[in-house]
Design a protein around this motif. Sequence first.
Motif, mmCIF file in Angstrom:
data_model
loop_
_atom_site.group_PDB
_atom_site.id
_atom_site.type_symbol
_atom_site.label_atom_id
_atom_site.label_comp_id
_atom_site.label_asym_id
_atom_site.label_seq_id
_atom_site.Cartn_x
_atom_site.Cartn_y
_atom_site.Cartn_z
ATOM 1 N N GLN A 87 46.599 43.830 33.247
ATOM 2 C CA GLN A 87 46.369 45.079 32.536
ATOM 3 C C GLN A 87 46.790 44.993 31.069
ATOM 4 O O GLN A 87 47.793 44.377 30.731
ATOM 5 N N MET A 88 45.990 45.619 30.207
ATOM 6 C CA MET A 88 46.364 45.810 28.809
ATOM 7 C C MET A 88 47.006 47.185 28.694
ATOM 8 O O MET A 88 46.400 48.196 29.072
ATOM 9 N N ALA A 89 48.218 47.241 28.176
ATOM 10 C CA ALA A 89 48.930 48.519 28.095
ATOM 11 C C ALA A 89 49.263 48.900 26.654
ATOM 12 O O ALA A 89 49.990 49.852 26.425
ATOM 13 N N HIS A 90 48.714 48.169 25.675
ATOM 14 C CA HIS A 90 49.079 48.428 24.280
ATOM 15 C C HIS A 90 47.885 48.875 23.441
ATOM 16 O O HIS A 90 47.887 48.754 22.222
ATOM 17 N N CYS A 91 46.853 49.406 24.079
ATOM 18 C CA CYS A 91 45.642 49.824 23.368
ATOM 19 C C CYS A 91 45.954 50.933 22.363
ATOM 20 O O CYS A 91 46.657 51.902 22.679
ATOM 21 N N ILE A 145 35.483 35.328 27.229
ATOM 22 C CA ILE A 145 36.573 36.138 27.775
ATOM 23 C C ILE A 145 36.116 37.592 27.851
ATOM 24 O O ILE A 145 35.573 38.136 26.883
ATOM 25 N N VAL A 146 36.343 38.223 29.003
ATOM 26 C CA VAL A 146 35.837 39.580 29.244
ATOM 27 C C VAL A 146 36.988 40.545 29.500
ATOM 28 O O VAL A 146 37.833 40.303 30.373
ATOM 29 N N LYS A 147 36.988 41.616 28.729
ATOM 30 C CA LYS A 147 37.921 42.724 28.967
ATOM 31 C C LYS A 147 37.114 43.918 29.470
ATOM 32 O O LYS A 147 36.018 44.188 28.973
ATOM 33 N N ILE A 148 37.648 44.628 30.436
ATOM 34 C CA ILE A 148 37.012 45.830 30.967
ATOM 35 C C ILE A 148 37.763 47.047 30.455
ATOM 36 O O ILE A 148 38.971 47.173 30.668
ATOM 37 N N ASN A 149 37.068 47.922 29.761
ATOM 38 C CA ASN A 149 37.646 49.213 29.375
ATOM 39 C C ASN A 149 37.278 50.249 30.433
ATOM 40 O O ASN A 149 36.116 50.332 30.850
ATOM 41 N N THR A 150 38.243 51.032 30.850
ATOM 42 C CA THR A 150 37.994 52.115 31.798
ATOM 43 C C THR A 150 38.676 53.370 31.295
ATOM 44 O O THR A 150 39.900 53.381 31.103
ATOM 45 N N VAL A 151 37.891 54.419 31.045
ATOM 46 C CA VAL A 151 38.447 55.697 30.627
ATOM 47 C C VAL A 151 38.913 56.437 31.876
ATOM 48 O O VAL A 151 38.125 56.700 32.782
ATOM 49 N N VAL A 152 40.189 56.759 31.918
ATOM 50 C CA VAL A 152 40.778 57.433 33.082
ATOM 51 C C VAL A 152 40.591 58.936 32.905
ATOM 52 O O VAL A 152 41.173 59.545 32.000
ATOM 53 N N ILE A 153 39.768 59.539 33.792
ATOM 54 C CA ILE A 153 39.364 60.938 33.655
ATOM 55 C C ILE A 153 39.886 61.729 34.847
ATOM 56 O O ILE A 153 39.421 61.535 35.978
ATOM 57 N N ALA A 197 38.920 48.183 39.304
ATOM 58 C CA ALA A 197 39.686 46.965 39.042
ATOM 59 C C ALA A 197 39.343 45.875 40.056
ATOM 60 O O ALA A 197 39.142 44.710 39.701
ATOM 61 N N ARG A 198 39.277 46.259 41.322
ATOM 62 C CA ARG A 198 38.950 45.291 42.370
ATOM 63 C C ARG A 198 37.553 44.703 42.153
ATOM 64 O O ARG A 198 37.343 43.498 42.274
ATOM 65 N N TYR A 199 36.611 45.556 41.798
ATOM 66 C CA TYR A 199 35.212 45.147 41.623
ATOM 67 C C TYR A 199 35.060 44.166 40.460
ATOM 68 O O TYR A 199 34.456 43.099 40.600
ATOM 69 N N VAL A 200 35.619 44.517 39.304
ATOM 70 C CA VAL A 200 35.429 43.664 38.124
ATOM 71 C C VAL A 200 36.225 42.362 38.250
ATOM 72 O O VAL A 200 35.827 41.332 37.695
ATOM 73 N N ALA A 201 37.353 42.396 38.976
ATOM 74 C CA ALA A 201 38.127 41.169 39.201
ATOM 75 C C ALA A 201 37.299 40.167 39.988
ATOM 76 O O ALA A 201 37.320 38.956 39.706
ATOM 77 N N LYS A 202 36.536 40.639 40.970
ATOM 78 C CA LYS A 202 35.685 39.746 41.753
ATOM 79 C C LYS A 202 34.579 39.135 40.906
ATOM 80 O O LYS A 202 34.086 38.040 41.207
ATOM 81 N N LEU A 203 34.183 39.836 39.837
ATOM 82 C CA LEU A 203 33.155 39.305 38.939
ATOM 83 C C LEU A 203 33.721 38.281 37.972
ATOM 84 O O LEU A 203 32.964 37.614 37.265
ATOM 85 N N GLY A 204 35.061 38.188 37.910
ATOM 86 C CA GLY A 204 35.685 37.212 37.028
ATOM 87 C C GLY A 204 36.234 37.758 35.739
ATOM 88 O O GLY A 204 36.646 36.980 34.860
ATOM 89 N N ALA A 205 36.251 39.086 35.571
ATOM 90 C CA ALA A 205 36.792 39.683 34.344
ATOM 91 C C ALA A 205 38.244 39.256 34.162
ATOM 92 O O ALA A 205 38.980 39.051 35.132
ATOM 93 N N ASP A 206 38.666 39.123 32.911
ATOM 94 C CA ASP A 206 39.975 38.556 32.608
ATOM 95 C C ASP A 206 41.088 39.589 32.499
ATOM 96 O O ASP A 206 42.247 39.293 32.814
ATOM 97 N N ILE A 207 40.768 40.794 32.027
ATOM 98 C CA ILE A 207 41.799 41.795 31.788
ATOM 99 C C ILE A 207 41.139 43.166 31.800
ATOM 100 O O ILE A 207 39.936 43.288 31.507
#
Length: 412
Positions: A251-255, A183-191, A203-213
Motif C-alpha cells: 500500500q501507498m500511504a503518502h499520497c 511498474i503498475v500502481k492502482i489508484n482506488t478512491v474510497v467512497i 486489492a485481491r483482484y489487481v494483485a492477481k493481475l500483477g499490479a505492484d502497489i
Amino acid sequence: MDIRNHPCFNEDVRHTSGRIHLAVAPRCNVQCNFCNRKYDCANESRPGVTASVLKPVQAVEYLSGIVKRIDNLSVVGIAGPGDPFANPEETLETLERVHAAFPDKLLCVSSNGLSLAEYVSRLAALNVSHVTVTVNAVDPEVGAGVYEWVYFDRKSYYGREAATLLLERQTQAIRLLKQSRIIVKINTVVIPRVNEHHVPEIARYVAKLGADIQNCIPLIPVAGTPFENLEEPSAADMRRVRAQTSMYIPQMAHCARCRADAAGLLGQDAGETLPLGEESGGFDLPFRTKPYIAVATVDGVSVNQHLGRAYYLWIYGIRDGKIYVTEKRPVIEEQRSSDRWNRLAGAIPDCAALLVNAIGQTPLRVLRNGGLYVEAVSGPVGEMVEALFAGRPIPRHYRRLTGHCSEGITCN
C-alpha cells in the motif's frame, strides 16, 4: 535511470525526488460521480485542478523552465486534467518530446484504463517506466454506483454495462503493462456507502493481475457532484482500509492527491508559480506570411466572446511596434454554414492566431488542423496580442481550458 526514484511508488525518496505533471490532456472518457466536469476529470488528485492546459510543444518549453528552478525532478508525468488516452495524440507527442529532450527523466502516466491497452506498446517503446490505473470497482454492481457513464468507440454506456466494459478494458491494460515490465500502481478512491466495503476485493483482484502497489485515496466530496454530501473518510477509516488491502498488495500511504500541474516534491505545486514562457525561449508564429491576429471580443478591450457566438472577429496587426485594429471582419455567413468551422478558417487566412474566450472541441480541432494557433483566454486584448507579436506565449493566468466551452452552447 534509477526506476526507484519515483516518489509515488517509493516512499523512501519522497523527500529527495520530485515530480512534475504536464497538463496536456483535458478530455475524459469516463464520468465519475465524484468528479466535477467543470474541471474535466482527474485520476490522482482533486479533479482536474490546473492553472491551464498546455499543448505538447508548450509542455516541453514549460518543463525546461521548471528544470532550471527545481534540480531534483526525477519524474515527468501526465495525469490530466482529463484522461491521457482520451487525448492520445497530445499525450504521446508530449512523451516523445520529453523523452527526446530529457532522456534522464522517468516517464509516468495516470489513466482510468479505458483506452490504455492500445498504447501500451508505444509507452514501452518510449521507456515509460510507471503507469497508474484508477480502479474503483471490480463488481459491476458497485461500479454502476461509481460511474455515471463511459464513452468508448463512439458510444456511451451506462450502469452495469458501463462498469463491466471499463473493468474489462482495465484488466486487459494491466496485463499488457505487466507483460511489458512496466511498474503498475492502482489508484482506488474510497467512497463511503458506495465502494468502501469493496476495496479489499479490488486489492485481491489487481494483485492477481500483477499490479505492484495500490494507493487508496479518501473521497474528496466536490460540490456539484452526486457525492457532494458524502463524508470524506477519516484517517482512522483509511488506516482500516489499508490494513485490509495490505494482505493482498503493498500500500501507498503518502499520497498528496496532486494537482494536474503539480511540480516539486510531493505536496508541492511549484508549477503554479511559473507562468509559461517566463523563463523560456521564444514562441514563434508565422507572422511573415500571416501578419494578423483574430480576436473574438465584444468591445475590443477584453477577450470576452465564445467563438460560437461571434458574428465579427476583430483583426489586429502591428506597425512600427504599435498594435492597431485593421477591421472588424464579419463571419455571420460562415457561422450559419453547415460547414461553419472550415468556412470560418477560410475567412481568416491572413491570421496566424485566433484568441477566443471559449471554444468547443470540434472547432478547436478543425481550426488547429488548418494551421491556426488557437487559444482560449480571459483578459485584456492588448496585452495578449502584444505578447504574441513579440514572440512570447500568453501568460498562464490568462489561459483557459481549450476544447471545453462550458457555456452550454450547442454548436452543431
